[in-house]
Design a protein around this motif. Structure first.
Motif, PDB file in Angstrom:
ATOM      1  N   TYR A  64       5.617 -15.046   4.021  1.00 12.07           N
ATOM      2  CA  TYR A  64       6.177 -13.716   4.681  1.00 12.07           C
ATOM      3  C   TYR A  64       7.603 -13.441   3.919  1.00 12.07           C
ATOM      4  O   TYR A  64       8.016 -12.260   3.864  1.00 12.07           O
ATOM      5  CB  TYR A  64       6.154 -14.028   6.158  1.00 12.07           C
ATOM      6  N   LEU A  65       8.279 -14.516   3.730  1.00 13.02           N
ATOM      7  CA  LEU A  65       9.570 -14.467   3.346  1.00 13.02           C
ATOM      8  C   LEU A  65       9.723 -14.160   2.088  1.00 13.02           C
ATOM      9  O   LEU A  65      10.790 -13.334   1.681  1.00 13.02           O
ATOM     10  CB  LEU A  65      10.503 -15.658   3.482  1.00 13.02           C
ATOM     11  N   VAL A  66       8.863 -14.561   1.047  1.00 13.08           N
ATOM     12  CA  VAL A  66       9.113 -14.395  -0.417  1.00 13.08           C
ATOM     13  C   VAL A  66       8.306 -13.138  -0.927  1.00 13.08           C
ATOM     14  O   VAL A  66       8.638 -12.892  -2.056  1.00 13.08           O
ATOM     15  CB  VAL A  66       8.864 -15.417  -1.221  1.00 13.08           C
ATOM     16  N   HIS A  67       7.520 -12.696  -0.136  1.00 15.79           N
ATOM     17  CA  HIS A  67       6.556 -11.441  -0.801  1.00 15.79           C
ATOM     18  C   HIS A  67       7.306 -10.428  -1.464  1.00 15.79           C
ATOM     19  O   HIS A  67       6.803  -9.715  -2.146  1.00 15.79           O
ATOM     20  CB  HIS A  67       5.345 -11.358   0.307  1.00 15.79           C
ATOM     21  N   PRO A  68       8.222  -9.936  -0.457  1.00 22.48           N
ATOM     22  CA  PRO A  68       8.916  -8.778  -0.962  1.00 22.48           C
ATOM     23  C   PRO A  68       9.499  -8.697  -2.265  1.00 22.48           C
ATOM     24  O   PRO A  68       9.659  -7.764  -2.951  1.00 22.48           O
ATOM     25  CB  PRO A  68       9.987  -8.508   0.092  1.00 22.48           C
ATOM     26  N   LEU A  69      10.263 -10.112  -2.425  1.00 19.80           N
ATOM     27  CA  LEU A  69      10.760 -10.119  -3.635  1.00 19.80           C
ATOM     28  C   LEU A  69       9.945 -10.022  -4.964  1.00 19.80           C
ATOM     29  O   LEU A  69       9.922  -9.369  -6.095  1.00 19.80           O
ATOM     30  CB  LEU A  69      11.626 -11.376  -3.912  1.00 19.80           C
ATOM     31  N   LEU A  70       8.560 -10.529  -4.722  1.00 15.86           N
ATOM     32  CA  LEU A  70       7.445 -10.363  -5.614  1.00 15.86           C
ATOM     33  C   LEU A  70       6.923  -8.980  -5.739  1.00 15.86           C
ATOM     34  O   LEU A  70       6.794  -8.370  -6.898  1.00 15.86           O
ATOM     35  CB  LEU A  70       6.361 -11.226  -5.416  1.00 15.86           C
ATOM     36  N   ILE A  71       7.048  -8.179  -4.700  1.00 17.06           N
ATOM     37  CA  ILE A  71       6.505  -6.768  -4.670  1.00 17.06           C
ATOM     38  C   ILE A  71       7.599  -5.906  -5.784  1.00 17.06           C
ATOM     39  O   ILE A  71       7.370  -5.290  -6.496  1.00 17.06           O
ATOM     40  CB  ILE A  71       6.293  -6.340  -3.482  1.00 17.06           C
TER      41      ILE A  71
ATOM     42  N   THR B  95       0.845  -1.203  -0.066  1.00 17.48           N
ATOM     43  CA  THR B  95       0.131  -0.034   0.117  1.00 17.48           C
ATOM     44  C   THR B  95       0.992   1.052  -0.101  1.00 17.48           C
ATOM     45  O   THR B  95       0.503   2.220   0.505  1.00 17.48           O
ATOM     46  CB  THR B  95      -0.894  -0.076   1.149  1.00 17.48           C
ATOM     47  N   THR B  96       2.020   1.237  -0.530  1.00 18.11           N
ATOM     48  CA  THR B  96       2.922   2.365  -0.378  1.00 18.11           C
ATOM     49  C   THR B  96       3.267   2.832  -1.956  1.00 18.11           C
ATOM     50  O   THR B  96       3.185   1.781  -2.772  1.00 18.11           O
ATOM     51  CB  THR B  96       4.112   2.425   0.535  1.00 18.11           C
ATOM     52  N   ASP B  97       4.084   3.659  -2.216  1.00 14.83           N
ATOM     53  CA  ASP B  97       4.575   4.076  -3.468  1.00 14.83           C
ATOM     54  C   ASP B  97       5.997   3.153  -3.500  1.00 14.83           C
ATOM     55  O   ASP B  97       6.269   2.427  -2.564  1.00 14.83           O
ATOM     56  CB  ASP B  97       5.167   5.430  -3.634  1.00 14.83           C
ATOM     57  N   PHE B  98       6.776   3.251  -4.427  1.00 15.98           N
ATOM     58  CA  PHE B  98       8.019   2.431  -4.561  1.00 15.98           C
ATOM     59  C   PHE B  98       8.974   2.559  -3.680  1.00 15.98           C
ATOM     60  O   PHE B  98       9.912   1.831  -3.514  1.00 15.98           O
ATOM     61  CB  PHE B  98       8.571   2.599  -6.275  1.00 15.98           C
ATOM     62  N   SER B  99       8.960   3.675  -2.966  1.00 13.74           N
ATOM     63  CA  SER B  99       9.874   4.020  -1.859  1.00 13.74           C
ATOM     64  C   SER B  99       9.516   3.875  -0.250  1.00 13.74           C
ATOM     65  O   SER B  99      10.195   4.215   0.479  1.00 13.74           O
ATOM     66  CB  SER B  99      10.576   5.750  -2.026  1.00 13.74           C
ATOM     67  N   GLY B 100       8.218   3.184  -0.391  1.00 23.04           N
ATOM     68  CA  GLY B 100       7.676   2.825   0.881  1.00 23.04           C
ATOM     69  C   GLY B 100       7.144   4.265   1.578  1.00 23.04           C
ATOM     70  O   GLY B 100       6.621   3.980   2.868  1.00 23.04           O
ATOM     71  N   ARG B 101       6.599   5.006   0.870  1.00 26.30           N
ATOM     72  CA  ARG B 101       5.773   6.348   1.353  1.00 26.30           C
ATOM     73  C   ARG B 101       4.353   6.128   0.989  1.00 26.30           C
ATOM     74  O   ARG B 101       4.059   5.715   0.022  1.00 26.30           O
ATOM     75  CB  ARG B 101       6.713   7.420   0.941  1.00 26.30           C
TER      76      ARG B 101
END
Length: 381
Positions: free
Chosen positions: A307-314, A28-34
């Motif tokens: 939990y572990l893999v979702h950031p790489l897919l994001i 739910t954030t932009d590309f930089s986490g904001r």
């Protein structure tokens, strides 16, 4: 299946919803986490609202699950301190080392796509970077969970007090308050950011021991048996307190909506956020006698993997959206909805795929490490 084990389906359902919440938070954030600072207030409504719903879960929720399960294992097996910690080290730190190296290198892909690869590559040549990766979990924004959880486990003899005296579970309020007080002082000091990160993490571990006290206390109550009527009362009370905690976080999200920046959690805003795991866990425990489908337990197998893999897919989704120009032609609301709808099922699918690999299943807690397989085969031979 025994009556008590069948009642654990509520626990698995909680884990599944928590995994959904974590993916929602990070979608739910932009590309930089904001919170989309360049968008209008109206365009930020949906992303900020979805973020507020996602925070019914969070990494603290996964701390609660892990600590509750540790209470169960300790109560059933009575291991020595060394045995308990060695087991947790194998379960947490070995996969953590794998994913730390993976994400440290994988982030080069996003850095290249967004134009900061030389700067990031330079940090990888510095010793301080790798020390922070392995001690603080800074290789990716979600990796802090594993080393922090292991550090909390070191205090499990203290947590056992709450198994004997469940009233100590309410000390979570005090430990969170002390943690907030100490961290406010640390943030006021003129010291290097990395040194502050180490000191803040130490205070966080001490404060999060309160989650262990609360989890061990709830385990004690669940183990001794809560009648159906009392369970319903717990569920109703937890629903009220969870809704009250949500209301307490409204100033934080209201500020993000109006300014496009994440503020600092203070006062009741802070307590509302960090007490939410206790209330949500109690809510599901209060529903332990409900007619839960066994499918929840099947899905729960993959929550650690999700939990572990979702950031790489994001990151892969963000690279696609950035390179194709998609992010410039759709609204923030549509961007986060598309990201969430793609990443969640993809994370589940990738976790299932990893499970099928004898070489990698152990990295998400679903298989035996290859060196253990070889040792077992040699011993059998």
């Amino acid at each position: 299946m025994s009556a008590k084990s069948s009642r654990m389906v509520w626990f698995d359902a909680n884990r599944v919803w928590a995994a959904v919440g974590v993916v929602l938070i990070h979608s739910t954030t932009d590309f930089s986490g904001r919170p989309f600072p360049d968008a209008t207030v109206g365009e930020r409504v949906v992303p900020v609202f979805l973020r507020s719903l996602g925070e019914f879960s969070g990494s603290e929720m996964f701390f609660f699950f892990s600590l509750f399960l540790m209470a169960l294992r300790i109560d059933r097996r009575r291991p020595t301190y060394r045995e308990a910690i060695t087991t947790q080290a194998e379960r947490l730190l070995v996969p953590f080392a794998f994913w730390t190296v993976f994400y440290a290198l994988f982030r080069l892909i996003k850095a290249q796509a967004f134009g900061y690869a030389p700067q990031y590559a330079e940090t990888l040549t510095q010793t301080d970077t790798w020390v922070a990766f392995f001690l603080l979990g800074k290789s990716q924004y979600h990796m802090h969970f594993l080393p922090t959880l292991f550090a909390i486990f070191l205090f499990y003899p203290v947590m056992r007090l709450a198994m004997r005296y469940p009233l100590l579970g309410v000390s979570l309020f005090a430990t969170l308050g002390a943690m907030d007080h100490a961290q406010a002082f640390l943030w006021s000091l003129d010291i290097s950011p990395l040194m502050r990160d180490y000191l803040v993490r130490i205070t966080k571990v001490w404060g999060y021991v309160g989650y262990g006290l609360a989890a061990f206390a709830l385990y004690s109550l669940w183990r001794d048996g809560l009648p159906r009527g009392e369970s319903k009362l717990i569920g109703r009370g937890a629903f009220y307190f969870a809704s009250m905690a949500y209301l307490a976080t409204m100033p934080f999200f209201g500020s993000a909506l109006l300014t496009g920046e994440w503020g600092v959690r203070t006062g009741w805003d802070y307590f509302g956020h960090f007490l939410m795991p206790l209330f949500m866990f109690s809510l599901f425990m209060g529903r332990q006698y409900a007619d839960w489908s066994p499918h929840w337990s099947k899905m729960a197998r993959y929550t650690f993997g999700i939990y572990l893999v979702h950031p790489l897919l994001i990151d892969l989704f963000d690279i696609f959206a950035f390179k194709t120009g998609l992010s410039g032609v759709i609204s923030p609301a549509l961007l986060v909805l598309m990201r969430f709808s793609v990443v969640l099922p993809a994370a589940l699918g990738l976790s299932k795929l990893i499970e099928r690999s004898d070489l990698l299943a152990w990295t998400i807690g679903l298989g035996v490490a290859p060196w253990k397989m070889r040792g077992a085969t040699a011993a059998k031979g």
